[in-house]
Every structure is written in structure tokens, then in C-alpha cells.
Motif scaffolding. Structure first.
Motif, PDB file in Angstrom:
ATOM      1  N   GLU A  68       0.648  -1.211  -0.131  1.00 36.92           N
ATOM      2  CA  GLU A  68      -0.023   0.014   0.108  1.00 36.92           C
ATOM      3  C   GLU A  68       0.914   0.981   0.005  1.00 36.92           C
ATOM      4  N   ARG A  71       2.531   1.790  -3.451  1.00 37.27           N
ATOM      5  CA  ARG A  71       1.194   2.516  -4.260  1.00 37.27           C
ATOM      6  C   ARG A  71       1.139   3.879  -4.076  1.00 37.27           C
ATOM      7  N   GLU A  72       0.746   4.104  -2.795  1.00 41.99           N
ATOM      8  CA  GLU A  72       0.185   5.433  -2.350  1.00 41.99           C
ATOM      9  C   GLU A  72       1.307   6.438  -2.765  1.00 41.99           C
ATOM     10  N   LYS A  74       4.013   6.377  -4.596  1.00 40.40           N
ATOM     11  CA  LYS A  74       4.732   6.252  -5.984  1.00 40.40           C
ATOM     12  C   LYS A  74       6.198   5.768  -5.862  1.00 40.40           C
ATOM     13  N   GLN A 273       8.061   6.063  -9.516  1.00 40.71           N
ATOM     14  CA  GLN A 273       7.095   5.284 -10.342  1.00 40.71           C
ATOM     15  C   GLN A 273       6.465   6.293 -11.537  1.00 40.71           C
ATOM     16  N   ARG A 491       5.545  -3.700 -10.189  1.00 40.99           N
ATOM     17  CA  ARG A 491       4.194  -3.916 -10.994  1.00 40.99           C
ATOM     18  C   ARG A 491       3.484  -4.922 -10.152  1.00 40.99           C
ATOM     19  N   CYS A 494       2.329  -3.649  -6.716  1.00 45.39           N
ATOM     20  CA  CYS A 494       1.351  -2.424  -6.851  1.00 45.39           C
ATOM     21  C   CYS A 494      -0.068  -3.020  -7.335  1.00 45.39           C
TER      22      CYS A 494
END
Length: 496
Positions: A68, A71-72, A74, A273, A491, A494
Motif C-alpha cells: 500500500e 502504491r500510495e 509512487k 514510479q 508492477r 502495486c
């Protein structure tokens, strides 16, 4: 000053404020109330996008899921920093979070390597470093192995503003009170001189028992209100300006930071990212702002996404990072250029230190003195490590580098350099943030060649020594085929 601490007020948001709020509330939420005051009108510097491995323990202490988080914010993985042009133009080396080989008994691995060099071995120390091998191959995945030789420490590159927003959401969910507003006046107690309450522009009064100053370089409480004072280190670290600019992401996301030296400073490249973070740190006595901006913009790997952000600073530290009932965290506590990505770590260690020394029945002078002693030591040790990069150089292309090579340096650093040059030995100071492997890589990378190696390296016959090195190289290379590319790892994670 001796009343129990029931409420902590954090002044300023950003990375420093929300890291402080999150950890204090998570650890001490049942003991104290936490209120954070920030204003959307005040911008964030937000250049601290590269970190070192302890950030993972911070996130783990909060119970944050790593997927998480990636992802959040980047984020990308950071295995190392590549230093380019620091010893001489056209040459580079890596400072990784790993280490070469594996220590044998009382003898560090590099002594065996140093002995092999005297016998004609041509291998690089980094051939035995898994972090380096993965960074150079643009690969990453956590390795589950009980063999310490296969341990791969890592940190992150992330968008500092997204991380602050991520921690704000986390903090408010666990009960931190956020107050929007500009502080118009700070009121001190007439007897103790400590901060008593804050008055916001909208007239609201905010009381607190302990105040954490995360107001950045404005240092609203620690300096503007309490006049704590500052120790200037610019005679050792003369860079005093920075320019930052984001640019488009590259096709491949490198799992390391690049630090590229120029004639009067250095440039960072940090892969995320969604974009690249770029900047230049420089001396205003050697470059004009226009010259520095031109160097930065002409050396981007991709198209700029915004106008440059200009930052002024003075390297050094607050004389006290805890003064009366105010603790400075982040840029309000001092500034060390982000050469070794320590800015966010210094926030983390400051707040962990506060938790460990948190005043219970009231603020005690002995407690405050211990906090300040530890903070001073930490800043000085990081300072020495940064000076090392500048001082040990062989560049002749500018007065900037010649002056740094010939300057007087702290005795603590002189001793470490001289010991390594004479014997190849490195001893980590107590609580030093940087391990022996870090000092080793930078001293070797900057061109310091030890005149000797440890006597224990002679315990092996020449064939056994060469067999040891060959086996260690094989062990370090063994996981590479199974490790995916860095982008493939991102990839996969995420997408969870």
C-alpha cells in the motif's frame, strides 16, 4: 515546566510533522493528546525523496502495509547511491546498503580481498556485494534466506508530499487532531520563558504542554520564539543553495540514487514510479543561480515537468534541539545536505528519541540534556561522513574542489581516514548511523588505498584465499537469475 505532559502540539505538517504525529499517536496515543497545526497556504520544500533502510522499521512500527505504501507514494526501491565524478571526473562508485562478502571470525571480509589484491587479484570489492549486483542489473525482490551473505538491505525513493498526505490520513484515522490555520503569535510564559500557547490568525488559541517544531527552516518556535542559536558548518560544507525540478519518468526505473558531482556542487537523480526527482546542490560563492539552473536543466534525463524550485540553506545544527518545552524536528533542527539521504532519517530518529526520553511527570533538565547530547552526536557523525566525500578528492578542475581537499577537517574524521589508510581498519563509533561497510565503500571509492591488511588474512594459504573469494562471488551471484527486474517487482507489488 514540571507539570505532567498531557498534550503535544505539533507546529507544521509536511513530512516532519506527519511522521511525528503518526508515531507519537501510534505509540503514546493513550498517554497524550496530539494536535497538529498546519496551513495549506504554506508550501512544502519536499526534496527529501530518497531514504535509508531504517525507514522500513518506521513504517513497520506504524503497521503500514508495504505494498500500500509503495502504491500510495509512487515509491521505488533504493539499494544504493551511485557517486559519479566525486574522486575525479569520469569515474564512479557505489555506496550500497549491503556489504561485501561476509566477515570471518574477527576479521572483516575486505582484509582478505586486500590481501588478494597484493597477489594480483583484479576483482572489485563490489563484485562481492549483492546490493551492487542487483542495482547494476536493475533487479530487485526481497530474498528469503537465513544466510547472512544473502541479506539485502533496501530503502525507498518516494514522493515526499504523497508520503506526508499518506501519513496525514493514517494519523487522523488513529485520532490525531489536525487544525488548519496560520500561527499569528506565540505566547511564552512570563516566568519560565517556555511556550505557553499559540494564537492563530482566526483568533483560536491552542494550548499545549510540549511543542514539536516542524515549521521547517522558519524555525518558528525553536529560533524565532526561543532564540536557541545555530552552529554553522559551512566552513566544512560550503554548499548553500539547491534547485529542484521534477521530470518525466524514464523507461526503466533504476533501484538506486545517482549523485553526480559538478565543478562546484552535485546533482541528484531520484527515480519514482511516476516521475524523476532532480536537483542540484551548489555553492553560491562559485555558481550564480542562473549558472546552477542551466547545469541542472541541461543535464536532465527527461523533460522537465515544472519550473525549478529555489532553496537557500546554511549547513549546521541548532545549538539545542530541545529547548525548554520545544523540540525541533526536521529542518527546524538543522540542515545537512541530502548527499546521503539522511534528512528523513533525522526526522525519524528525532521522534524516536523523544519517545524514548518522553517526559512523564514533567520536563527535567537531565532528560533534556541527554536528548541534546544524542542529537548533537548524531548530527556530527552524519556531518563527518558527508565531509568525507568532499575532502577526499583528486579533482583539479576547480578551486571549489581544491579548497575542500586542503581544508582542515574535524579530528574525528581525520583519525578515521588515517587509521584506514594505514591499516585498512574501520571502527564504527557508538550509535553511528553508518556501518563499517558504508565507510569502507566511500573511502575506497574516493581513492584511499590501505597500506596494510589485518594479520588474520594471512591465516589462509594463497589457493585457499582465492577459493574463498571465488566461492563468495558465486554465493552472491546465485540469486540473480531468479530475481525479477525492478519495474516488474513494482508492477507485481502495486497490483496486489
Amino acid at each position: 515546566m514540571n507539570k505532567p505532559i498531557k498534550k503535544v502540539v505539533i507546529v507544521g505538517g509536511g513530512t516532519a510533522g506527519w511522521m511525528s504525529a503518526a508515531l507519537l499517536k501510534k505509540v503514546m496515543g493513550s498517554v497524550v493528546d496530539i494536535e497538529l497545526i498546519e496551513s495549506e497556504e504554506i508550501g512544502r520544500i519536499g526534496v527529501g525523496e530518497a531514504t535509508i533502510p531504517p525507514i522500513r522499521y518506521f513504517n513497520q512500527a506504524l503497521g503500514i502495509d508495504e505494498a500500500e505504501f509503495l502504491r500510495e507514494t509512487k515509491a521505488s526501491i533504493k539499494l544504493a547511491i551511485k557517486f559519479e565524478n566525486w574522486r575525479v571526473p569520469g569515474e564512479g562508485y557505489f555506496h550500497t546498503f549491503g556489504g561485501a562478502g561476509k566477515n570471518i571470525g574477527f576479521c572483516a571480509f575486505h582484509h582478505f580481498w586486500l590481501r588478494a589484491k597484493t597477489l594480483g587479484d583484479k576483482s572489485s570489492l563490489w563484485d562481492y556485494d549483492l546490493n551492487y549486483l542487483c542495482a547494476a542489473s536493475n533487479k530487485f525482490a526481497p530474498i528469503n534466506s537465513k544466510d547472512p551473505a544473502l541479506e539485502m538491505q533496501y530503502a525507498f525513493h518516494f514522493d515526499a508530499s504523497l508520503y506526508a498526505n499518506f501519513l496525514r490520513k493514517f494519523s487522523e484515522n488513529i485520532g490525531v487532531i489536525r487544525t488548519e490555520g496560520l500561527i499569528e503569535r506565540v505566547t511564552v510564559h512570563p516566568d519560565s520563558g517556555a511556550v505557553d500557547h499559540l494564537i492563530l490568525k482566526n483568533g483560536r488559541v491552542v494550548h499545549g504542554d510540549l511543542f514539536v517544531d516542524c515549521s521547517g527552516m522558519r524555525a518558528l518556535l525553536i529560533q524565532q520564539t526561543l532564540g536557541t542559536g545555530y552552529e554553522d558548518w559551512s566552513h566544512w560544507l560550503p554548499c548553500d543553495r539547491a534547485i529542484a525540478v521534477p521530470s518525466e519518468r524514464l523507461a526503466a526505473t533504476l533501484p538506486y540514487t545517482r549523485s553526480i558531482a559538478h565543478s562546484a556542487g552535485w546533482q541528484w537523480r531520484i527515480p519514482l514510479q511516476h516521475r524523476n526527482g532532480n536537483g542540484i546542490v551548489y555553492s553560491s560563492n562559485h555558481y550564480s543561480q542562473d549558472e546552477a539552473a542551466a547545469i541542472l536543466l541541461n543535464n536532465l534525463d527527461s523533460k522537465a515537468l515544472a519550473e525549478p524550485n529555489f532553496i537557500s540553506f546554511k549547513t549546521g545544527r541548532r545549538l539545542k534541539q530541545w529547548n525548554k518545552n520545544v523540540i525541533a524536528v526536521g529542518l527546524s533542527s538543522g540542515f545537512l545536505e541530502p548527499l546521503e539521504s539522511t534528512s528523513i532519517h533525522l526526522i525519524q530518529s528525532a521522534i524516536v528519541r523523544l519517545i524514548k526520553l518522553f517526559p512523564h511527570a514533567g520536563i527535567d533538565a537531565v532528560n533534556v540534556a541527554e536528548y541534546n547530547r544524542q542529537s548533537k552526536t548524531e548530527f556530527e557523525q552524519v556531518r563527518d561522513f558527508i565531509i568525507l566525500h568532499y575532502h577526499v578528492n583528486e579533482r583539479t578542475d576547480s578551486q571549489f574542489w581544491r579548497d575542500l581537499r586542503n581544508m582542515e577537517i574535524p579530528e574525528s574524521l581525520t583519525h578515521k581516514i588515517n587509521l584506514f589508510r594505514a591499516t585498512g581498519k574501520i571502527f564504527r563509533e557508538q550509535d553511528d548511523l553508518f556501518l563499517e561497510s558504508s565507510w569502507l565503500q566511500v573511502m575506497l571509492g574516493q581513492g584511499i588505498v590501505p597500506r596494510d591488511y589485518h594479520a588474520l588474512a594471512d591465516n589462509l594459504s594463497e589457493p585457499d584465499l582465492m577459493s574463498l573469494l571465488a566461492n563468495m562471488k558465486k554465493i552472491k551471484q546465485s540469486p540473480l537469475e531468479q530475481i525479477p527486474s525492478h519495474d516488474e517487482f513494482l508492477r507485481q507489488v502495486c497490483a496486489r
